[in-house]
Design an enzyme around this catalytic site. Structure first.
Site, PDB file in Angstrom:
ATOM      1  N   ASP A 186       0.838  -1.201   0.000  1.00  0.00           N
ATOM      2  CA  ASP A 186       0.000   0.000   0.000  1.00  0.00           C
ATOM      3  C   ASP A 186       0.872   1.250   0.000  1.00  0.00           C
ATOM      4  O   ASP A 186       2.056   1.203   0.346  1.00  0.00           O
ATOM      5  CB  ASP A 186      -0.918  -0.016   1.248  1.00  0.00           C
ATOM      6  CG  ASP A 186      -2.138   0.862   1.071  1.00  0.00           C
ATOM      7  OD1 ASP A 186      -2.222   1.590   0.064  1.00  0.00           O
ATOM      8  OD2 ASP A 186      -3.025   0.824   1.953  1.00  0.00           O
ATOM      9  N   GLY A 187       0.273   2.377  -0.332  1.00  0.00           N
ATOM     10  CA  GLY A 187       0.959   3.667  -0.257  1.00  0.00           C
ATOM     11  C   GLY A 187       0.672   4.332   1.085  1.00  0.00           C
ATOM     12  O   GLY A 187       0.076   3.726   1.974  1.00  0.00           O
ATOM     13  N   ALA A 188       1.098   5.582   1.227  1.00  0.00           N
ATOM     14  CA  ALA A 188       0.830   6.321   2.461  1.00  0.00           C
ATOM     15  C   ALA A 188       0.951   7.809   2.174  1.00  0.00           C
ATOM     16  O   ALA A 188       1.547   8.212   1.166  1.00  0.00           O
ATOM     17  CB  ALA A 188       1.805   5.913   3.559  1.00  0.00           C
ATOM     18  N   ASP A 189       0.378   8.605   3.058  1.00  0.00           N
ATOM     19  CA  ASP A 189       0.438  10.059   2.886  1.00  0.00           C
ATOM     20  C   ASP A 189       1.495  10.698   3.771  1.00  0.00           C
ATOM     21  O   ASP A 189       2.108  11.690   3.392  1.00  0.00           O
ATOM     22  CB  ASP A 189      -0.952  10.652   3.157  1.00  0.00           C
ATOM     23  CG  ASP A 189      -1.974  10.034   2.226  1.00  0.00           C
ATOM     24  OD1 ASP A 189      -1.763  10.108   1.010  1.00  0.00           O
ATOM     25  OD2 ASP A 189      -2.937   9.420   2.714  1.00  0.00           O
ATOM     26  N   LYS A 200      -2.859   7.806   6.504  1.00  0.00           N
ATOM     27  CA  LYS A 200      -3.368   7.382   5.206  1.00  0.00           C
ATOM     28  C   LYS A 200      -4.770   7.936   5.006  1.00  0.00           C
ATOM     29  O   LYS A 200      -5.363   8.454   5.917  1.00  0.00           O
ATOM     30  CB  LYS A 200      -3.392   5.835   5.133  1.00  0.00           C
ATOM     31  CG  LYS A 200      -1.982   5.283   4.996  1.00  0.00           C
ATOM     32  CD  LYS A 200      -1.931   3.763   4.936  1.00  0.00           C
ATOM     33  CE  LYS A 200      -2.864   3.132   3.965  1.00  0.00           C
ATOM     34  NZ  LYS A 200      -2.706   3.604   2.568  1.00  0.00           N
ATOM     35  N   GLY A 201      -5.252   7.803   3.757  1.00  0.00           N
ATOM     36  CA  GLY A 201      -6.646   8.162   3.517  1.00  0.00           C
ATOM     37  C   GLY A 201      -6.872   9.339   2.595  1.00  0.00           C
ATOM     38  O   GLY A 201      -8.015   9.726   2.365  1.00  0.00           O
ATOM     39  N   GLY A 244      -6.684   9.229  -0.415  1.00  0.00           N
ATOM     40  CA  GLY A 244      -7.441   8.655  -1.528  1.00  0.00           C
ATOM     41  C   GLY A 244      -8.819   8.158  -1.084  1.00  0.00           C
ATOM     42  O   GLY A 244      -9.576   7.615  -1.882  1.00  0.00           O
ATOM     43  N   GLU A 258      -8.416  -0.271   3.446  1.00  0.00           N
ATOM     44  CA  GLU A 258      -6.956  -0.479   3.514  1.00  0.00           C
ATOM     45  C   GLU A 258      -6.557  -1.005   4.895  1.00  0.00           C
ATOM     46  O   GLU A 258      -5.729  -1.908   5.019  1.00  0.00           O
ATOM     47  CB  GLU A 258      -6.222   0.836   3.232  1.00  0.00           C
ATOM     48  CG  GLU A 258      -6.309   1.261   1.771  1.00  0.00           C
ATOM     49  CD  GLU A 258      -5.801   2.670   1.525  1.00  0.00           C
ATOM     50  OE1 GLU A 258      -5.591   2.997   0.355  1.00  0.00           O
ATOM     51  OE2 GLU A 258      -5.640   3.447   2.478  1.00  0.00           O
ATOM     52  N   LYS A 314       7.148  11.723   1.465  1.00  0.00           N
ATOM     53  CA  LYS A 314       6.173  11.284   2.473  1.00  0.00           C
ATOM     54  C   LYS A 314       6.797  11.098   3.856  1.00  0.00           C
ATOM     55  O   LYS A 314       6.082  10.940   4.846  1.00  0.00           O
ATOM     56  CB  LYS A 314       5.535   9.952   2.044  1.00  0.00           C
ATOM     57  CG  LYS A 314       4.878   9.981   0.670  1.00  0.00           C
ATOM     58  CD  LYS A 314       3.690  10.888   0.649  1.00  0.00           C
ATOM     59  CE  LYS A 314       2.956  10.916  -0.677  1.00  0.00           C
ATOM     60  NZ  LYS A 314       2.263   9.713  -1.019  1.00  0.00           N
TER      61      LYS A 314
HETATM   62  C1  A5P Z   1      -5.525   6.042  -0.047  1.00  0.00           C
HETATM   63  O1  A5P Z   1      -6.624   6.215   0.746  1.00  0.00           O
HETATM   64  C2  A5P Z   1      -4.289   6.493   0.666  1.00  0.00           C
HETATM   65  O2  A5P Z   1      -4.172   5.865   1.902  1.00  0.00           O
HETATM   66  C3  A5P Z   1      -3.124   6.255  -0.277  1.00  0.00           C
HETATM   67  O3  A5P Z   1      -2.409   5.117   0.126  1.00  0.00           O
HETATM   68  C4  A5P Z   1      -2.316   7.464  -0.354  1.00  0.00           C
HETATM   69  O4  A5P Z   1      -3.105   8.583  -0.692  1.00  0.00           O
HETATM   70  C5  A5P Z   1      -1.090   7.343  -1.245  1.00  0.00           C
HETATM   71  O5  A5P Z   1      -1.302   7.794  -2.524  1.00  0.00           O
HETATM   72  P1  A5P Z   1      -0.103   8.129  -3.501  1.00  0.00           P
HETATM   73  O6  A5P Z   1       0.685   6.890  -3.683  1.00  0.00           O
HETATM   74  O7  A5P Z   1      -0.781   8.583  -4.767  1.00  0.00           O
HETATM   75  O8  A5P Z   1       0.681   9.245  -2.879  1.00  0.00           O
END
Ligand code: A5P
Length: 235
Positions: free
Chosen positions: A89-92, A102-103, A105, A111, A129
């Site tokens: 997964d990604g993260a903010d 996160k969140g 998106g 998630e 990040k």
């Molecule tokens: C989604 O809800 C988020 O938790 C994403 O994991 C987060 O916004 C990461 O997005 P990017 O990879 O586009 O930065």
């Protein structure tokens, strides 16, 4: 793409490919959401067909689901596979201990569910990040039942935060999540005690989930201009 951001896309791609290298034959993989995970899903699709990996993915959003279909990553669910081998997964925001916000998106609840269920959680991101402390110059996304909006915003103000209902971009009114809920982005400033804040928020009736992921991620691959940094959580 503007020159200024070209390195970030490269960094995200490299982080994604480091994570995908951990996927083995027959793995069930939780598929996070966001632009960095999009590279993960494309890589997974490529590896799956080239190496006959026979993996399957559990999507955490409509975005992840559509990307998985497009890239021929077979889908499954937590019902069939309650313990995925891996979640990517990604993260903010990411701090030194790989605690996360996160969140952005809007997919935080699914998630968090898939991450909790998984044997291992890998985060992929570019180095923008990384932060010293969660919450600085960044809101905390909170998913809530629409009926609870007045209560949740009032309570966040009482806690010293500034709640902002997330507005849709190409629709009037609020963003509606994949679970038919609203998102409030709460500005608290530096979060000194993330675990406690998460629990306090979750005590408010109607709060479904918060974007604080505390001691959930095991490893982060952080893309930098010329390298990928691996961070592992100390236990
Ligand atoms: C989604 O809800 C988020 O938790 C994403 O994991 C987060 O916004 C990461 O997005 P990017 O990879 O586009 O930065």
């Amino acid at each position: 793409m503007c020159e200024k951001n070209a390195w970030r896309e490269e960094a995200k791609k490299k982080a994604a490919s480091s994570a995908v290298k951990e996927v083995k034959k027959n793995f069930v993989v939780g598929l996070g959401s966001g632009s960095t995970v999009a590279y993960v899903i494309r890589d997974l699709g490529r590896r799956n067909s080239k190496e006959d990996l026979q993996i399957s993915g559990i999507p955490t959003s409509h975005q992840a689901l559509l990307l998985a279909v497009e890239n021929r990553v077979p889908l499954t669910t937590l019902n069939e596979n309650p313990k995925p081998d891996l979640m990517i997964d990604g993260a903010d925001q990411i701090d030194k201990r790989i605690n996360l916000i996160k969140g952005m998106g809007g997919a935080l609840t699914r998630e968090k569910i898939v991450a909790y269920a998984s044997n291992k959680v890998i985060i992929v991101a570019d180095e923008t990040k990384l932060v010293e402390k969660l919450g600085v110059n960044h809101p905390l996304p909170i998913e809530l039942l629409p009926i609870a909006l007045p209560l949740v915003t009032l309570r966040i103000r009482e806690m010293g935060g500034i709640p902002v209902l997330r507005e849709a971009k190409q629709k009037v009114g609020p963003v509606v999540t994949d679970n038919n809920n609203f998102i409030v982005d709460a500005h608290f400033g530096a979060i000194d005690t993330p675990r406690e804040l998460n629990l306090t928020l979750k005590e408010i009736p109607g709060v479904i989930e918060t974007g604080l992921f505390i001691e959930i991620a095991d490893t982060a691959y952080i893309g930098k201009p010329n390298t990928v940094q691996e961070i592992n959580r100390k236990r």
